[in-house]
Design a protein around this motif. Structure first.
Motif, PDB file in Angstrom:
ATOM      1  N   PHE A 267       0.998   3.823  -3.144  1.00 54.64           N
ATOM      2  CA  PHE A 267       0.698   5.240  -2.981  1.00 54.64           C
ATOM      3  C   PHE A 267       1.883   6.086  -3.426  1.00 54.64           C
ATOM      4  O   PHE A 267       1.741   7.044  -4.181  1.00 54.64           O
ATOM      5  N   TYR A 268       3.063   5.704  -2.944  1.00 55.52           N
ATOM      6  CA  TYR A 268       4.258   6.492  -3.232  1.00 55.52           C
ATOM      7  C   TYR A 268       4.510   6.564  -4.738  1.00 55.52           C
ATOM      8  O   TYR A 268       4.797   7.625  -5.284  1.00 55.52           O
ATOM      9  N   ASN A 269       4.337   5.429  -5.409  1.00 55.23           N
ATOM     10  CA  ASN A 269       4.667   5.392  -6.838  1.00 55.23           C
ATOM     11  C   ASN A 269       3.573   5.944  -7.741  1.00 55.23           C
ATOM     12  O   ASN A 269       3.859   6.566  -8.755  1.00 55.23           O
ATOM     13  N   ASN A 270       2.304   5.752  -7.334  1.00 49.04           N
ATOM     14  CA  ASN A 270       1.235   6.080  -8.282  1.00 49.04           C
ATOM     15  C   ASN A 270       0.270   7.175  -7.854  1.00 49.04           C
ATOM     16  O   ASN A 270      -0.527   7.635  -8.662  1.00 49.04           O
ATOM     17  N   HIS A 271       0.290   7.574  -6.593  1.00 46.93           N
ATOM     18  CA  HIS A 271      -0.729   8.526  -6.151  1.00 46.93           C
ATOM     19  C   HIS A 271      -0.194   9.817  -5.551  1.00 46.93           C
ATOM     20  O   HIS A 271      -0.929  10.780  -5.425  1.00 46.93           O
ATOM     21  N   LEU A 272       1.048   9.821  -5.159  1.00 47.02           N
ATOM     22  CA  LEU A 272       1.619  11.018  -4.531  1.00 47.02           C
ATOM     23  C   LEU A 272       1.623  12.162  -5.550  1.00 47.02           C
ATOM     24  O   LEU A 272       2.221  12.031  -6.609  1.00 47.02           O
ATOM     25  N   PRO A 273       0.909  13.264  -5.269  1.00 45.34           N
ATOM     26  CA  PRO A 273       0.727  14.290  -6.299  1.00 45.34           C
ATOM     27  C   PRO A 273       1.933  15.197  -6.487  1.00 45.34           C
ATOM     28  O   PRO A 273       1.923  16.067  -7.359  1.00 45.34           O
ATOM     29  N   PHE A 274       2.934  15.059  -5.654  1.00 47.58           N
ATOM     30  CA  PHE A 274       4.119  15.916  -5.816  1.00 47.58           C
ATOM     31  C   PHE A 274       5.334  15.169  -5.300  1.00 47.58           C
ATOM     32  O   PHE A 274       5.230  14.129  -4.659  1.00 47.58           O
ATOM     33  N   GLU A 275       6.491  15.693  -5.603  1.00 45.16           N
ATOM     34  CA  GLU A 275       7.743  15.148  -5.074  1.00 45.16           C
ATOM     35  C   GLU A 275       7.867  15.602  -3.620  1.00 45.16           C
ATOM     36  O   GLU A 275       7.648  16.767  -3.304  1.00 45.16           O
ATOM     37  N   LEU A 276       8.217  14.680  -2.706  1.00 48.85           N
ATOM     38  CA  LEU A 276       8.413  15.092  -1.312  1.00 48.85           C
ATOM     39  C   LEU A 276       9.635  15.991  -1.194  1.00 48.85           C
ATOM     40  O   LEU A 276      10.598  15.844  -1.946  1.00 48.85           O
ATOM     41  N   THR A 277       9.571  16.911  -0.258  1.00 49.05           N
ATOM     42  CA  THR A 277      10.780  17.710  -0.003  1.00 49.05           C
ATOM     43  C   THR A 277      11.786  16.823   0.731  1.00 49.05           C
ATOM     44  O   THR A 277      11.423  15.798   1.316  1.00 49.05           O
ATOM     45  N   ASN A 278      13.049  17.264   0.703  1.00 50.93           N
ATOM     46  CA  ASN A 278      14.073  16.470   1.396  1.00 50.93           C
ATOM     47  C   ASN A 278      13.755  16.348   2.880  1.00 50.93           C
ATOM     48  O   ASN A 278      13.985  15.314   3.485  1.00 50.93           O
ATOM     49  N   ALA A 279      13.219  17.436   3.431  1.00 51.43           N
ATOM     50  CA  ALA A 279      12.895  17.410   4.864  1.00 51.43           C
ATOM     51  C   ALA A 279      11.810  16.368   5.138  1.00 51.43           C
ATOM     52  O   ALA A 279      11.890  15.613   6.107  1.00 51.43           O
TER      53      ALA A 279
ATOM     54  N   ALA B 112       1.399   1.670   8.918  1.00 45.94           N
ATOM     55  CA  ALA B 112       0.655   0.899   9.923  1.00 45.94           C
ATOM     56  C   ALA B 112      -0.251  -0.118   9.236  1.00 45.94           C
ATOM     57  O   ALA B 112      -0.284  -1.295   9.607  1.00 45.94           O
ATOM     58  N   ILE B 113      -0.955   0.351   8.206  1.00 48.65           N
ATOM     59  CA  ILE B 113      -1.909  -0.523   7.523  1.00 48.65           C
ATOM     60  C   ILE B 113      -1.189  -1.690   6.825  1.00 48.65           C
ATOM     61  O   ILE B 113      -1.628  -2.836   6.886  1.00 48.65           O
ATOM     62  N   ASP B 114      -0.050  -1.377   6.222  1.00 48.45           N
ATOM     63  CA  ASP B 114       0.745  -2.423   5.579  1.00 48.45           C
ATOM     64  C   ASP B 114       1.127  -3.531   6.547  1.00 48.45           C
ATOM     65  O   ASP B 114       1.356  -4.674   6.157  1.00 48.45           O
ATOM     66  N   ASN B 115       1.241  -3.155   7.825  1.00 51.41           N
ATOM     67  CA  ASN B 115       1.648  -4.141   8.830  1.00 51.41           C
ATOM     68  C   ASN B 115       0.463  -4.716   9.594  1.00 51.41           C
ATOM     69  O   ASN B 115       0.615  -5.273  10.679  1.00 51.41           O
ATOM     70  N   GLY B 116      -0.726  -4.523   9.038  1.00 46.69           N
ATOM     71  CA  GLY B 116      -1.909  -5.141   9.612  1.00 46.69           C
ATOM     72  C   GLY B 116      -2.544  -4.384  10.766  1.00 46.69           C
ATOM     73  O   GLY B 116      -3.301  -4.944  11.541  1.00 46.69           O
ATOM     74  N   PHE B 117      -2.229  -3.093  10.893  1.00 45.44           N
ATOM     75  CA  PHE B 117      -2.801  -2.311  11.983  1.00 45.44           C
ATOM     76  C   PHE B 117      -3.739  -1.217  11.470  1.00 45.44           C
ATOM     77  O   PHE B 117      -3.720  -0.853  10.300  1.00 45.44           O
TER      78      PHE B 117
ATOM     79  N   ILE C 154       0.830  -1.205   0.000  1.00 46.52           N
ATOM     80  CA  ILE C 154       0.000   0.000   0.000  1.00 46.52           C
ATOM     81  C   ILE C 154       0.864   1.254   0.000  1.00 46.52           C
ATOM     82  O   ILE C 154       0.660   2.174  -0.782  1.00 46.52           O
ATOM     83  N   PHE C 155       1.867   1.256   0.884  1.00 47.62           N
ATOM     84  CA  PHE C 155       2.784   2.392   0.941  1.00 47.62           C
ATOM     85  C   PHE C 155       3.414   2.605  -0.437  1.00 47.62           C
ATOM     86  O   PHE C 155       3.429   3.706  -0.978  1.00 47.62           O
ATOM     87  N   ASN C 156       3.924   1.540  -1.013  1.00 46.56           N
ATOM     88  CA  ASN C 156       4.610   1.662  -2.301  1.00 46.56           C
ATOM     89  C   ASN C 156       3.678   2.063  -3.435  1.00 46.56           C
ATOM     90  O   ASN C 156       4.031   2.892  -4.278  1.00 46.56           O
TER      91      ASN C 156
ATOM     92  N   GLU D 112      -9.331  12.040  -0.709  1.00 48.60           N
ATOM     93  CA  GLU D 112      -8.976  12.422  -2.075  1.00 48.60           C
ATOM     94  C   GLU D 112      -7.642  11.781  -2.481  1.00 48.60           C
ATOM     95  O   GLU D 112      -7.523  11.175  -3.539  1.00 48.60           O
ATOM     96  N   LEU D 113      -6.664  11.919  -1.608  1.00 50.96           N
ATOM     97  CA  LEU D 113      -5.337  11.366  -1.911  1.00 50.96           C
ATOM     98  C   LEU D 113      -5.368   9.847  -2.047  1.00 50.96           C
ATOM     99  O   LEU D 113      -4.619   9.267  -2.831  1.00 50.96           O
ATOM    100  N   LEU D 114      -6.255   9.210  -1.271  1.00 48.01           N
ATOM    101  CA  LEU D 114      -6.273   7.745  -1.267  1.00 48.01           C
ATOM    102  C   LEU D 114      -7.251   7.152  -2.278  1.00 48.01           C
ATOM    103  O   LEU D 114      -7.503   5.950  -2.257  1.00 48.01           O
ATOM    104  N   LYS D 115      -7.776   7.990  -3.132  1.00 45.31           N
ATOM    105  CA  LYS D 115      -8.730   7.504  -4.126  1.00 45.31           C
ATOM    106  C   LYS D 115      -8.104   6.371  -4.937  1.00 45.31           C
ATOM    107  O   LYS D 115      -7.010   6.520  -5.469  1.00 45.31           O
ATOM    108  N   GLY D 116      -8.794   5.252  -4.980  1.00 45.66           N
ATOM    109  CA  GLY D 116      -8.285   4.138  -5.781  1.00 45.66           C
ATOM    110  C   GLY D 116      -7.205   3.322  -5.101  1.00 45.66           C
ATOM    111  O   GLY D 116      -6.623   2.424  -5.697  1.00 45.66           O
TER     112      GLY D 116
END
Ligand code: ADP
Ligand code: MG
Length: 701
Positions: A262-274, A315-320, A258-260, A341-345
């Protein structure tokens, strides 16, 4: 060993007695000998410096002058007489004045012989005068013990009324040093004393109360401040280590699909380094088998929400399950909508729980939480209720945590068998050193970078008299398609008055911005939740151009198209609140503005606040100023004030000493975690004593 225990009740000190003991207790919290030696002077008066009469300044201050009395006379006044002495040195003359005890002075004072006089001067009709000076023949003065600095102790009206003057405290302190022979048990270890060149305890105590020189006073202060901060840090850091050892946490060892996804296909922008760095810090915690307790600090608009969301996905990826708690319904709503909105799909079940969710809908949520059907619950403090039971809560996130009390934080701990991981987020930046002390038992992450492309908000201060120009400016911005906030103060004590201000303001804005060209939303605390939401949603959707509101919109609300923030009666807001409000704009690509409106009458402190807002957008810089203006207690709000109850150190001024203390505590605990080494015995003993006698500072547990 001391001949007398420092735990002896103060009433036994010669010169105290039951009456004074009671006053010392109620006014200064002095119960024992120990409490009295730990009563530290607020300030000192320099007794090494002598003034010439022609050097005296008109602002009254304590000064010491050497000269002779050449003339003494009684002067009639409205009630009785005053005794006036003409006092001269080679540069000029001044007056010494007595209203009481004139007979004694007349009989004992010597003319034409050098005296050292000490006191506070007044300037009147071209002459300096000193009422009731302390005076001493210069020949005696030179013979006596030379203290370089005269300590001034904290005082209260009641203390002075009961005759416990500074002089009396001074006498009692002397008596205490006689009875204890001035010998106090060392409280720091030999290696620390050596490495930092610290004065031994007894010498430091003597010089804090009877400074022999300015240099020794400075050394005494350093030693005692260091000691105080050292034991505060020792308490905080040991507690944290203990917690990490004892409190096992759920292990999130997978970074899963799920994390991956989201990160690969749903994140609407590049994360900042921080943001990336902080997510990494959190991931390390989550995989460490210990419970995470982390504070995430980041200025308004720095992008904390996405970090929260991605942590929940872990958390969800680990069953929580995970939950996110916000201080207001508006904010909870917005988080819910934003996250949905971000988690659509992505295939995640998420629900919203606030006070205004209907009973029937609530029941469904409760059931789905317990069955595990729901993955994420967003809400207000409604989610703390006992009825809210999770199947397997692994992570709880608290947004804008300064709005919640410590008790609420700990309630979340009990929502699962082992406590869930806790992430608290705040946009009220706290200077790092203060954070170390207040949240010394939390780990801290900082997002110190804003997403790219943000234009710094332009902030100006305008007087009410310029309102028409400000309105013209608003009109132009609206013409460009922008939206505008106009915020009124809301202070509990005068709620009715504030409400009137808001309504008057709303009426006048409605006249200047009439329908149908302009649509105005209004949101305040007296509206029903659904009306609030309706108004808010109209603004978010761009159906209204102006949002008139009280500070309910202060936290979190995110409308990127809003580019102007007008703050009415800006002088009535605190700095962190102003900064929070300003953070509501500057979220989109357009140039944003913040206009601080005030009347002409402004206190010095209000001016400083406004100037600070105009000169910087940096929340950490603003927090530093705020801390200096208000002191650490106030800064943290009522829930957490009284937290820092330091006797001698000052968290702002003694920043460097705090850092040093913290460093040495960390060093110590690394080398000797349970303080077993002989050389550290003294630290272990002192710490145990401090805790036993509740003499340690009053910290959040
Ligand atoms: P805050 O830290 O004040 O809670 P938010 O999480 O609400 O800030 O983020 C503010 C805005 O910035 C949101 O509109 C969000 O989508 C956007 N944002 C967050 N991170 C980034 C990023 N790395 N790049 C671009 N925009 C971002
Ligand atoms: Mg936020």
């Amino acid at each position: 060993m001391n001949s007398i225990s420092l735990q002896t009740p103060i009433v036994y000190l010669k010169g105290v007695g039951p009456n004074r003991a009671e006053t010392l207790q109620s006014e200064l919290g002095i119960h024992t000998y120990q409490d009295l030696i730990n009563l530290f002077p607020n300030r000192y008066i320099d007794k090494t410096q002598y003034y010439k009469i022609n050097e005296l300044q008109r602002n009254s201050a304590d000064v010491q002058v050497v000269g002779k009395i050449v003339h003494l006379k009684s002067v009639e006044q409205k009630k009785g007489k005053r005794l006036v002495a003409t006092f001269v040195d080679e540069t000029g003359q001044m007056e010494l004045v007595w209203f009481r005890g004139q007979k004694w002075i007349r009989e004992n004072i010597k003319l034409n012989i050098p005296y050292v006089v000490f006191g506070r001067t007044n300037f009147f009709n071209g002459t300096f005068s000193m009422p009731h000076p302390d005076m001493e023949l210069q020949s005696d003065h030179e013979k006596g013990i030379q203290i370089a600095m005269q300590p001034i102790y904290p005082s209260t009206e009641k203390l002075s009324n009961k005759g416990i003057s500074n002089k009396v405290i001074n006498k009692l302190m002397q008596q205490l040093f006689i009875e204890t022979k001035g010998h106090f048990r060392e409280t720091l270890s030999e290696p620390l004393l050596k490495e930092l060149h610290l004065l031994p305890k007894s010498k430091a105590m003597f010089n804090i109360h009877f400074p022999k020189s300015t240099e020794l006073l400075a050394k005494a202060q350093f030693r005692l401040k260091f000691e105080e901060l050292f034991y505060v840090q020792l308490q905080l850091i040991s507690k944290k280590l203990l917690r990490k050892q004892k409190i096992k946490g759920y292990n999130f060892d997978k970074v899963g699909t799920i994390f991956n996804e989201f990160y690969n296909n749903h994140l609407p922008f590049e994360l900042t380094n921080a943001q990336k760095r902080v997510i990494k810090e959190i991931r390390t915690d989550l995989g460490s088998n210990a419970q995470m307790n982390r504070l995430l600090q980041g200025d308004v608009g720095s992008g904390k929400t996405i970090v929260a969301l991605m942590t929940m996905l872990l958390a969800i990826d680990n069953g929580f399950q995970a939950c996110l708690m916000a201080p207001t319904e508006i904010l909870a709503n917005q988080h819910f909508n934003g996250i949905k909105e971000l988690l659509k799909g992505v295939g995640i079940e998420i629900a919203l729980l606030t006070g205004s969710v209907k009973k029937s809908a609530r029941k469904v949520i409760h059931e789905q939480l317990e069955s595990g059907e729901l993955h994420i619950l967003v809400g207000t403090h409604a989610l703390l209720e006992d009825k809210v039971q999770f199947k397997n809560l692994g992570l709880a996130i608290i947004d804008e945590q300064h709005r919640f009390g410590v008790a609420q934080r700990s309630k979340l701990w009990h929502k699962n068998e082992m406590p869930p991981h806790i992430l608290v987020m705040t946009a009220t930046p706290i200077p790092r050193t203060l954070a170390m002390s207040l949240y010394g038992d939390l780990d801290i992450s900082v997002i110190d970078e804003l997403p790219p492309g943000r234009k710094p908000i332009k902030t100006v201060h305008r007087y009410d008299a310029n309102r028409l120009k400000v309105f013209a400016f608003i009109r132009e911005e609206i013409k460009k398609g922008r939206q505008v906030y106009i915020v009124y103060p809301l202070i509990q004590e005068s709620e009715a008055l504030d409400y009137k201000d808001l309504m008057d303001g709303y009426a006048s804005i409605s006249r200047d911005f009439p329908l149908p060209d302009y649509q105005i939303s209004i949101v305040h605390g007296q509206l029903k939740a659904e009306d609030k939401d309706y108004e808010m949603e109209r603004f978010v959707a761009g159906k209204t151009q102006i949002m008139v509101a009280t500070t309910v919109i202060e936290v979190g609300v995110n409308v990127p198209n809003a580019s102007v923030m007008i703050i009415e009666s800006a002088e009535r807001f605190g700095l962190s609140q102003l900064h929070q409000l300003r953070g509501r704009v500057g979220r989109g690509a357009d140039q944003s503005f913040c206009i601080l409106m005030t009347g002409h009458k402004l206190s010095a402190e209000a001016k400083t606040r406004l100037e600070t807002m105009v000169s910087t957008n940096d929340g950490f810089e603003i927090a530093e100023v705020d801390l200096k203006l208000r002191g650490p207690g106030d800064l943290m709000g009522t829930q957490q004030s009284g937290v820092l109850n330091l006797k001698i150190a000052d968290i702002v001024i003694d920043n460097d000493i705090l850092k040093a203390a913290r460093y040495h505590v960390l060093q110590l605990l690394k080398e000797d975690p349970s303080l077993q080494k002989d050389e550290n015995h003294v630290i272990r003993y002192t710490y145990a004593q401090l805790i036993k006698h509740k003499n340690i500072w009053n910290y959040i547990s």
